[in-house]
Design a protein around this motif. Structure first.
Motif, short mmCIF file in Angstrom:
data_model
loop_
_atom_site.label_atom_id
_atom_site.label_comp_id
_atom_site.label_asym_id
_atom_site.label_seq_id
_atom_site.Cartn_x
_atom_site.Cartn_y
_atom_site.Cartn_z
N SER A 32 0.84 -1.19 0.00
CA SER A 32 0.00 0.00 0.00
C SER A 32 0.88 1.24 0.00
O SER A 32 1.83 1.35 0.78
CB SER A 32 -0.90 -0.01 1.24
OG SER A 32 -1.65 1.17 1.33
N GLY A 33 0.58 2.20 -0.89
CA GLY A 33 1.38 3.41 -0.99
C GLY A 33 2.59 3.27 -1.90
O GLY A 33 3.36 4.23 -2.05
N MET A 283 1.19 -10.03 10.68
CA MET A 283 -0.24 -9.72 10.84
C MET A 283 -0.76 -9.00 9.59
O MET A 283 -1.91 -9.21 9.17
CB MET A 283 -0.46 -8.86 12.07
CG MET A 283 -0.42 -9.64 13.38
SD MET A 283 -1.70 -10.93 13.46
CE MET A 283 -3.20 -9.94 13.38
N ALA A 284 0.08 -8.15 8.99
CA ALA A 284 -0.32 -7.48 7.75
C ALA A 284 -0.51 -8.51 6.64
O ALA A 284 -1.45 -8.42 5.83
CB ALA A 284 0.72 -6.44 7.35
N PRO A 303 1.27 -2.44 8.38
CA PRO A 303 1.01 -2.99 9.71
C PRO A 303 -0.03 -2.18 10.47
O PRO A 303 -0.82 -2.75 11.24
CB PRO A 303 2.39 -2.93 10.39
CG PRO A 303 3.36 -2.97 9.27
CD PRO A 303 2.71 -2.21 8.16
N GLU A 304 -0.05 -0.88 10.24
CA GLU A 304 -1.03 -0.02 10.92
C GLU A 304 -2.46 -0.37 10.48
O GLU A 304 -3.39 -0.37 11.31
CB GLU A 304 -0.73 1.45 10.64
CG GLU A 304 0.55 1.98 11.28
CD GLU A 304 1.80 1.52 10.57
OE1 GLU A 304 2.89 1.61 11.19
OE2 GLU A 304 1.73 1.06 9.41
N GLU A 305 -2.62 -0.68 9.19
CA GLU A 305 -3.94 -1.12 8.72
C GLU A 305 -4.37 -2.40 9.41
O GLU A 305 -5.53 -2.56 9.81
CB GLU A 305 -3.91 -1.35 7.21
CG GLU A 305 -3.84 -0.11 6.34
CD GLU A 305 -3.81 -0.48 4.87
OE1 GLU A 305 -4.86 -0.86 4.33
OE2 GLU A 305 -2.72 -0.40 4.26
N ALA A 306 -3.43 -3.34 9.55
CA ALA A 306 -3.75 -4.61 10.19
C ALA A 306 -4.09 -4.42 11.66
O ALA A 306 -5.00 -5.07 12.19
CB ALA A 306 -2.57 -5.57 10.04
N GLU A 307 -3.37 -3.51 12.32
CA GLU A 307 -3.63 -3.26 13.74
C GLU A 307 -4.99 -2.61 13.95
O GLU A 307 -5.65 -2.85 14.98
CB GLU A 307 -2.51 -2.39 14.31
CG GLU A 307 -1.17 -3.11 14.43
CD GLU A 307 -0.01 -2.16 14.69
OE1 GLU A 307 1.10 -2.66 14.97
OE2 GLU A 307 -0.20 -0.93 14.61
N HIS A 355 7.53 -11.98 3.08
CA HIS A 355 6.46 -11.00 2.86
C HIS A 355 6.60 -9.85 3.85
O HIS A 355 6.68 -10.06 5.05
CB HIS A 355 5.09 -11.66 3.07
CG HIS A 355 4.77 -12.71 2.07
ND1 HIS A 355 4.39 -12.43 0.78
CD2 HIS A 355 4.77 -14.07 2.17
CE1 HIS A 355 4.16 -13.56 0.13
NE2 HIS A 355 4.37 -14.56 0.95
N ALA A 356 6.61 -8.64 3.32
CA ALA A 356 6.63 -7.44 4.16
C ALA A 356 6.08 -6.29 3.34
O ALA A 356 6.14 -6.30 2.10
CB ALA A 356 8.04 -7.13 4.65
N HIS A 357 5.55 -5.30 4.04
CA HIS A 357 4.95 -4.16 3.35
C HIS A 357 5.99 -3.34 2.59
O HIS A 357 5.73 -2.84 1.50
CB HIS A 357 4.21 -3.27 4.35
CG HIS A 357 3.74 -1.98 3.76
ND1 HIS A 357 4.39 -0.78 3.97
CD2 HIS A 357 2.70 -1.70 2.93
CE1 HIS A 357 3.76 0.18 3.31
NE2 HIS A 357 2.73 -0.35 2.68
N ARG A 358 7.19 -3.24 3.16
CA ARG A 358 8.24 -2.41 2.55
C ARG A 358 9.34 -3.28 1.96
O ARG A 358 9.75 -4.29 2.53
CB ARG A 358 8.85 -1.46 3.59
CG ARG A 358 7.87 -0.52 4.23
CD ARG A 358 8.58 0.66 4.90
NE ARG A 358 9.85 0.35 5.48
CZ ARG A 358 10.06 0.12 6.78
NH1 ARG A 358 9.04 0.16 7.63
NH2 ARG A 358 11.27 -0.12 7.24
#
Length: 380
Positions: A32-33, A283-284, A303-307, A355-358
């Motif tokens: 995302s982003g 978790m993301a 991760p903030e979205e998942a939280e 797997h990671a967002h960044r």
């Protein structure tokens, strides 16, 4: 089935203190982003990093209609990676053969072999790599099913049940050995072996080794019967890993490719400097998988979205179960988890997908794992 793949092309060399050769599976994750361009730039950086650290091979998976996965065209991505690497093996993990005409795949991977001689793997799967509607869109044809069959070819819109026939057809295109009288006898995959036998031909007759991929017993048995190397998708079908590997080994028949079974497993693994960060990223991933499972695929969430997301009881149960098969934490924790998994499965090679967002976190994960296993640095 003929092939001139040598054992060294298939069997990797163990580096450092790793129990078996380590390799990479890349889904070209788009967070995302971020953009697909960002994700592909990360793939280039990751292929160069893992090459320098002694990872054996780097595979790209075929997926479609998933905004968070930019690997719909493995052959195109592999050509790009070939231009930025020198030693690491490059391949598909895999090409979903029912989506394609076998001749097209033979041409694509013959071209890749010409670009990066002796470095290309052709991993094949029988699943669509997407949902049924997208699979139907991928396999469109103007010729009736019956007409294609009567021509001696495999219909491009055939399903997984036709996979053995498609595989046999692809192999004959790669080896250029259709028998006289076959409708495709005078059709040649170019680049390919026909160029080495043409007047003045100096083209190598070598072609990429074939791997069969699977998440159940079908491909495991087929790989064993054909004497081919086998790759199992432990990262999304962990409950079937040991049974499938046992079936592969029990079914194995020596071939011109292999004299003994050789199996790798895909493993979801994420190492971070901070243990809490690993859990946040996982978790993301859990949220991403929950969305995919409910028919709402999207970009890889933060991760903030998942939280902030309110998981339903059913989603929470699914995510909790999914997380048990992800090796994550500090580098030492990941190393221990991978060691234990290899002992339990007897896998000949571990192919890691992080797997990671960044993108920088994905790069750091492989770096930490390489350090934990004392893999070489700046290897050329």
């Amino acid at each position: 089935m003929t092939a001139d793949a040598t054992p060294d092309e298939i069997r990797g060399k163990t580096q450092g203190t790793a129990p078996v050769p380590l390799s990479v599976l890349d889904l070209v994750t788009v967070g995302s982003g971020h953009t697909a361009t960002d994700a592909l730039q990360t793939s280039v950086a990751l292929s160069r990093l893992t090459e320098s650290r002694g990872f054996h091979r780097y595979w790209v998976a075929e997926h479609h209609s998933m905004p968070g996965v930019a690997s719909s065209s493995p052959a195109v991505i592999l050509a790009h990676l070939a231009a930025h690497t020198h030693r690491i093996r490059l391949g598909s993990g895999g090409v979903m053969l029912p989506n394609h005409a076998p001749l097209v795949i033979a041409e694509q991977f013959g071209t890749l072999e010409a670009m990066a001689p002796g470095r290309i793997d052709l991993g094949l799967g029988r699943a669509p790599g997407t949902d049924g509607a997208t699979a139907a869109a991928l396999r469109r044809t103007d010729l009736p099913h019956s007409q294609l069959r009567s021509s001696g070819g495999t219909p491009i819109h055939s399903g997984a049940d036709d996979f053995p026939q498609q595989l046999a057809e692809l192999t004959r295109f790669l080896d250029d050995d259709f028998p006289a009288g076959h409708p495709y006898h005078r059709i040649h995959a170019i680049p390919g072996p026909i160029q080495s036998t043409s007047p003045g031909g100096v083209q190598s007759s070598h072609r990429p080794p074939i791997w069969l991929l699977g998440s159940s017993g079908f491909s495991a048995r087929l790989a064993g019967v054909l004497g081919l190397p086998f790759a199992f998708a432990h990262h999304f079908s962990a409950q079937n890993t040991v049974p499938a590997l046992d079936l592969y080994r029990e079914s194995f028949q020596p071939s011109a490719v292999l004299d003994a079974p050789y199996a790798l497993i895909g493993v979801s693994a994420l190492a971070t400097d901070d243990e809490n960060e690993a859990r946040r990223q996982v978790m993301a991933l859990g949220l991403s998988m929950a969305r995919l499972r409910s028919g709402r695929p999207g970009l890889f969430p933060t991760p903030e979205e998942a939280e902030a997301y309110e998981f339903s009881p059913m989603e929470r149960e699914f995510v909790s179960s999914w997380m048990t098969n992800i090796v994550h934490g500090t580098a030492d924790e990941v190393r221990t988890g991978l060691d234990n998994l290899q002992k339990r499965t007897g896998a000949d090679e571990l192919m890691l997908v992080s797997h990671a967002h960044r993108g920088d976190l994905r790069l750091r994960s492989y770096e930490l794992i390489a350090d934990a296993y004392e893999l070489p640095t700046n290897r050329t």
